[in-house]
Design an enzyme around this catalytic site. Structure first.
Site, PDB file in Angstrom:
ATOM      1  N   GLY A   9       0.773  -1.236   0.000  1.00 24.79           N
ATOM      2  CA  GLY A   9       0.000   0.000   0.000  1.00 24.79           C
ATOM      3  C   GLY A   9       0.808   1.293   0.000  1.00 24.79           C
ATOM      4  O   GLY A   9       0.236   2.361   0.159  1.00 24.79           O
ATOM      5  N   TRP A  11       2.368   2.850  -2.535  1.00 20.21           N
ATOM      6  CA  TRP A  11       1.967   3.731  -3.640  1.00 20.21           C
ATOM      7  C   TRP A  11       0.549   4.253  -3.418  1.00 20.21           C
ATOM      8  O   TRP A  11       0.239   5.371  -3.806  1.00 20.21           O
ATOM      9  CB  TRP A  11       2.025   2.985  -4.975  1.00 20.21           C
ATOM     10  CG  TRP A  11       3.408   2.757  -5.517  1.00 20.21           C
ATOM     11  CD1 TRP A  11       4.574   2.675  -4.814  1.00 20.21           C
ATOM     12  CD2 TRP A  11       3.774   2.600  -6.894  1.00 20.21           C
ATOM     13  NE1 TRP A  11       5.628   2.457  -5.657  1.00 20.21           N
ATOM     14  CE2 TRP A  11       5.173   2.396  -6.932  1.00 20.21           C
ATOM     15  CE3 TRP A  11       3.056   2.586  -8.089  1.00 20.21           C
ATOM     16  CZ2 TRP A  11       5.861   2.198  -8.141  1.00 20.21           C
ATOM     17  CZ3 TRP A  11       3.741   2.383  -9.284  1.00 20.21           C
ATOM     18  CH2 TRP A  11       5.120   2.202  -9.303  1.00 20.21           C
ATOM     19  N   ASP A  29      -4.600  -6.129  -5.815  1.00 23.77           N
ATOM     20  CA  ASP A  29      -3.465  -7.021  -5.566  1.00 23.77           C
ATOM     21  C   ASP A  29      -3.989  -8.409  -5.214  1.00 23.77           C
ATOM     22  O   ASP A  29      -5.089  -8.559  -4.672  1.00 23.77           O
ATOM     23  CB  ASP A  29      -2.588  -6.508  -4.418  1.00 23.77           C
ATOM     24  CG  ASP A  29      -1.159  -7.067  -4.536  1.00 23.77           C
ATOM     25  OD1 ASP A  29      -0.245  -6.266  -4.864  1.00 23.77           O
ATOM     26  OD2 ASP A  29      -0.949  -8.281  -4.316  1.00 23.77           O
ATOM     27  N   LYS A 112       6.043  -0.662 -14.024  1.00 26.10           N
ATOM     28  CA  LYS A 112       7.358  -1.254 -13.771  1.00 26.10           C
ATOM     29  C   LYS A 112       7.690  -2.241 -14.883  1.00 26.10           C
ATOM     30  O   LYS A 112       6.841  -3.024 -15.291  1.00 26.10           O
ATOM     31  CB  LYS A 112       7.362  -1.984 -12.424  1.00 26.10           C
ATOM     32  CG  LYS A 112       8.705  -2.665 -12.164  1.00 26.10           C
ATOM     33  CD  LYS A 112       9.015  -2.886 -10.728  1.00 26.10           C
ATOM     34  CE  LYS A 112       8.091  -3.921 -10.106  1.00 26.10           C
ATOM     35  NZ  LYS A 112       8.278  -3.955  -8.659  1.00 26.10           N
TER      36      LYS A 112
END
Ligand code: SAM
Length: 157
Positions: A9, A11, A29, A112
């Site tokens: 958590g 971000w 997630d 990413k």
């Protein structure tokens, strides 16, 4: 704003501050965030980002596609190079497919990237779907890490 691969958590907390009290952040997630974050403008969904019911819930929580899509998702690594690369590629492919569902035209993406020629090619293809894109290696990344990100703005839809 959408945050894919949001656990635990970090971000989400930054994103919540960035959108402010009138904005909304929806995280996804595989792992549930326990205890839940005490942030009124954040919803965290436990589920697999490649699953349709999860995507539908993201869109319903957000009320439509997002202006910004963040993705720090990373697969569980096995140490077996071929397996790990296949998992990383599958994840990037899922994210590339999701962009058109979760991001509104003109929106921005930060994702990413993994360290492989296949991932570089997938990122290049993803970047072409935006007006502008660039690769980033944040100063905050751990020394020696191959971590890098694609920042792309102006989603063409
Ligand atoms: C590096 S962590 C994210 C850290 C997060 N950005 C933060 O600031 O706290 C990567 C996350 O990606 C999640 N992930 C990997 N594959 C996923 C999938 N298919 N669906 C949802 N989450 C996934 C993992 O469970 C893991 O928690």
């Amino acid at each position: 704003m959408v945050d894919l691969g949001c656990w635990p958590g970090g971000w989400l907390q930054v994103a919540a501050a960035a959108v402010g009290p009138t904005g909304r952040v929806v995280g996804v997630d595989l792992a549930p965030i326990e205890p839940p974050l005490d942030l009124a403008n954040v919803v965290a969904i436990a589920g697999d980002l490649s699953q349709e019911p999860v995507i539908e819930r993201v869109l319903s929580e957000l009320g439509g596609p997002a202006e910004v899509l963040l993705c720090d998702a990373a697969p569980k690594l096995t140490g077996v190079r071929a397996t790990d690369r296949a998992r990383e590629e599958a994840l990037l492919e899922a994210i590339a497919a999701l962009a058109a569902r979760l991001l509104r035209p003109g929106g921005a993406l930060l994702v990413k990237l993994f360290d492989s020629p296949e991932a570089d090619a997938a990122a290049k293809a993803l970047g072409r779907r935006f007006e502008r894109s660039q690769g980033l290696r944040p100063e905050a990344s751990r020394k020696g890490t191959s971590e890098k990100y694609l920042l792309a703005r102006g989603f063409k839809g």
